[in-house]
Design a protein around this motif. Structure first.
Motif, PDB file in Angstrom:
ATOM      1  N   MET A   1       4.063  -9.290 -50.895  1.00  0.00           N
ATOM      2  CA  MET A   1       5.049  -8.151 -50.448  1.00  0.00           C
ATOM      3  C   MET A   1       6.622  -8.732 -49.456  1.00  0.00           C
ATOM      4  N   ALA A   2       7.350  -8.518 -50.329  1.00  0.00           N
ATOM      5  CA  ALA A   2       8.894  -9.113 -49.965  1.00  0.00           C
ATOM      6  C   ALA A   2       9.247  -8.765 -48.495  1.00  0.00           C
ATOM      7  N   PRO A   3      10.046 -10.102 -47.870  1.00  0.00           N
ATOM      8  CA  PRO A   3      10.681  -9.795 -46.305  1.00  0.00           C
ATOM      9  C   PRO A   3      11.717  -9.036 -46.354  1.00  0.00           C
ATOM     10  N   ASP A   4      11.372  -8.279 -45.679  1.00  0.00           N
ATOM     11  CA  ASP A   4      12.307  -7.125 -45.307  1.00  0.00           C
ATOM     12  C   ASP A   4      13.675  -7.676 -43.820  1.00  0.00           C
ATOM     13  N   TYR A   5      13.001  -8.608 -42.518  1.00  0.00           N
ATOM     14  CA  TYR A   5      13.375  -9.203 -41.850  1.00  0.00           C
ATOM     15  C   TYR A   5      13.745 -10.743 -41.211  1.00  0.00           C
ATOM     16  N   SER A   6      14.881 -11.244 -41.303  1.00  0.00           N
ATOM     17  CA  SER A   6      14.845 -12.661 -40.793  1.00  0.00           C
ATOM     18  C   SER A   6      14.003 -13.400 -39.599  1.00  0.00           C
ATOM     19  N   VAL A   7      13.875 -14.624 -40.228  1.00  0.00           N
ATOM     20  CA  VAL A   7      12.760 -14.885 -38.525  1.00  0.00           C
ATOM     21  C   VAL A   7      13.677 -14.931 -37.463  1.00  0.00           C
ATOM     22  N   ALA A   8      15.420 -14.233 -37.425  1.00  0.00           N
ATOM     23  CA  ALA A   8      15.540 -13.979 -36.197  1.00  0.00           C
ATOM     24  C   ALA A   8      15.394 -12.668 -35.642  1.00  0.00           C
ATOM     25  N   GLU A   9      15.297 -11.682 -36.159  1.00  0.00           N
ATOM     26  CA  GLU A   9      14.812 -10.550 -35.864  1.00  0.00           C
ATOM     27  C   GLU A   9      12.930 -10.664 -36.036  1.00  0.00           C
ATOM     28  N   LEU A  10      12.057 -11.065 -36.155  1.00  0.00           N
ATOM     29  CA  LEU A  10      10.572 -11.426 -35.830  1.00  0.00           C
ATOM     30  C   LEU A  10      10.808 -12.322 -34.805  1.00  0.00           C
ATOM     31  N   VAL A  11      11.283 -13.388 -34.726  1.00  0.00           N
ATOM     32  CA  VAL A  11      10.463 -14.197 -33.444  1.00  0.00           C
ATOM     33  C   VAL A  11      10.949 -13.963 -31.992  1.00  0.00           C
ATOM     34  N   PRO A  12      11.090 -14.205 -30.740  1.00  0.00           N
ATOM     35  CA  PRO A  12      11.588 -14.292 -29.998  1.00  0.00           C
ATOM     36  C   PRO A  12      12.432 -15.647 -29.583  1.00  0.00           C
ATOM     37  N   HIS A  13      12.634 -16.452 -30.799  1.00  0.00           N
ATOM     38  CA  HIS A  13      13.037 -17.736 -30.056  1.00  0.00           C
ATOM     39  C   HIS A  13      14.834 -17.743 -29.935  1.00  0.00           C
ATOM     40  N   SER A  14      15.325 -19.220 -29.943  1.00  0.00           N
ATOM     41  CA  SER A  14      16.717 -18.498 -30.642  1.00  0.00           C
ATOM     42  C   SER A  14      17.348 -20.582 -30.273  1.00  0.00           C
ATOM     43  N   GLY A  15      18.804 -19.606 -31.300  1.00  0.00           N
ATOM     44  CA  GLY A  15      18.792 -21.793 -31.026  1.00  0.00           C
ATOM     45  C   GLY A  15      18.694 -22.866 -31.734  1.00  0.00           C
ATOM     46  N   THR A  21      12.646 -21.857 -41.480  1.00  0.00           N
ATOM     47  CA  THR A  21      13.233 -21.521 -41.801  1.00  0.00           C
ATOM     48  C   THR A  21      13.627 -20.037 -42.084  1.00  0.00           C
ATOM     49  N   LYS A  22      12.745 -19.461 -43.071  1.00  0.00           N
ATOM     50  CA  LYS A  22      12.247 -18.174 -43.708  1.00  0.00           C
ATOM     51  C   LYS A  22      11.253 -17.967 -43.855  1.00  0.00           C
ATOM     52  N   ILE A  23      11.124 -16.730 -43.699  1.00  0.00           N
ATOM     53  CA  ILE A  23       9.661 -15.503 -44.371  1.00  0.00           C
ATOM     54  C   ILE A  23       9.640 -15.821 -45.539  1.00  0.00           C
ATOM     55  N   LEU A  24       8.663 -15.970 -45.863  1.00  0.00           N
ATOM     56  CA  LEU A  24       8.482 -16.129 -48.113  1.00  0.00           C
ATOM     57  C   LEU A  24       7.276 -14.389 -48.173  1.00  0.00           C
ATOM     58  N   ASP A  25       6.718 -14.291 -47.603  1.00  0.00           N
ATOM     59  CA  ASP A  25       5.841 -12.857 -48.111  1.00  0.00           C
ATOM     60  C   ASP A  25       5.092 -12.587 -47.207  1.00  0.00           C
ATOM     61  N   TYR A  26       4.362 -11.792 -46.730  1.00  0.00           N
ATOM     62  CA  TYR A  26       2.685 -11.250 -46.515  1.00  0.00           C
ATOM     63  C   TYR A  26       2.142 -10.128 -46.319  1.00  0.00           C
ATOM     64  N   GLY A  27       1.601  -9.791 -45.851  1.00  0.00           N
ATOM     65  CA  GLY A  27      -0.022  -8.688 -46.287  1.00  0.00           C
ATOM     66  C   GLY A  27      -0.431  -7.978 -44.663  1.00  0.00           C
ATOM     67  N   ASP A  28      -0.953  -7.490 -45.066  1.00  0.00           N
ATOM     68  CA  ASP A  28      -1.920  -6.940 -43.612  1.00  0.00           C
ATOM     69  C   ASP A  28      -2.091  -7.411 -42.073  1.00  0.00           C
ATOM     70  N   ASP A  29      -2.974  -8.869 -43.140  1.00  0.00           N
ATOM     71  CA  ASP A  29      -3.310  -9.607 -41.810  1.00  0.00           C
ATOM     72  C   ASP A  29      -2.957 -11.315 -42.076  1.00  0.00           C
ATOM     73  N   GLN A  69       4.693  -7.185 -37.160  1.00  0.00           N
ATOM     74  CA  GLN A  69       3.529  -6.020 -37.009  1.00  0.00           C
ATOM     75  C   GLN A  69       4.134  -5.037 -36.276  1.00  0.00           C
ATOM     76  N   GLU A  70       4.964  -5.665 -35.414  1.00  0.00           N
ATOM     77  CA  GLU A  70       5.959  -4.212 -34.091  1.00  0.00           C
ATOM     78  C   GLU A  70       6.804  -3.921 -34.851  1.00  0.00           C
TER      79      GLU A  70
END
Length: 152
Positions: A1-15, A21-29, A69-70
């Motif tokens: 499934m193509a990712p709808d979110y950037s890394v910044a929108e998913l990971v609570p790290h900054s700078g 660099t980027k999210i490539l793909d994902y599935g249920d698990d 998932q969130e």
């Protein structure tokens, strides 16, 4: 499934501490992400990035999975904790400058109390491979958890 979110929108790290660099793909698990190794990458030296940093790359890919998932359930990414690893192995001592690492994390176990285990693999364009099983903990409310831990 193509990712709808950037890394910044998913990971609570900054700078500079946001290492993916980027999210490539994902599935249920599972989730797959890339890391580009550059001369200005965090932890980089004249040889590249030390292989032990691979643990953090794997952990941040798990954070991206949890954040996804969130987001898919209408929430925001939460703070989580890396508890430990089993059998982290890497075929080289450094990830080379100019290489791209592809990381795949697969949920192996998830308990109701926030504990999870993930099987993780990393392949790089410079023929470096790494793998591990990471144990993580994501409390429902990280701020309360940290306050309780300080009281003990």
């Amino acid at each position: 499934m193509a990712p709808d979110y950037s890394v910044a929108e998913l990971v609570p790290h900054s700078g500079k501490m946001s290492l993916l660099t980027k999210i490539l793909d994902y599935g249920d698990d599972w989730l797959s992400a890339d890391v580009e190794i550059k001369t200005d990458s965090m932890f980089s030296d004249e040889y590249g990035v030390p292989a032990w940093v691979g643990l953090e790359y794997l952990a941040q890919a798990i954070a991206a999975y949890a954040g996804l998932q969130e987001r898919l359930h209408g929430g925001a990414p939460k703070l989580g904790f890396l508890l430990g690893t089993r059998k982290y192995t890497c075929t080289k001592e450094y990830f080379s400058i100019g290489s791209t690492l592809t990381i795949t994390v697969s949920k192996n176990l998830q308990a109701d109390n926030g504990l999870s285990a993930f099987d993780c693999i990393l392949h790089s364009t410079d023929d470096c491979d790494a793998s591990a099983r990471l144990n993580v903990f994501q409390p429902e409310n990280a701020e309360e958890f940290l306050k309780d831990a300080q009281r003990e």
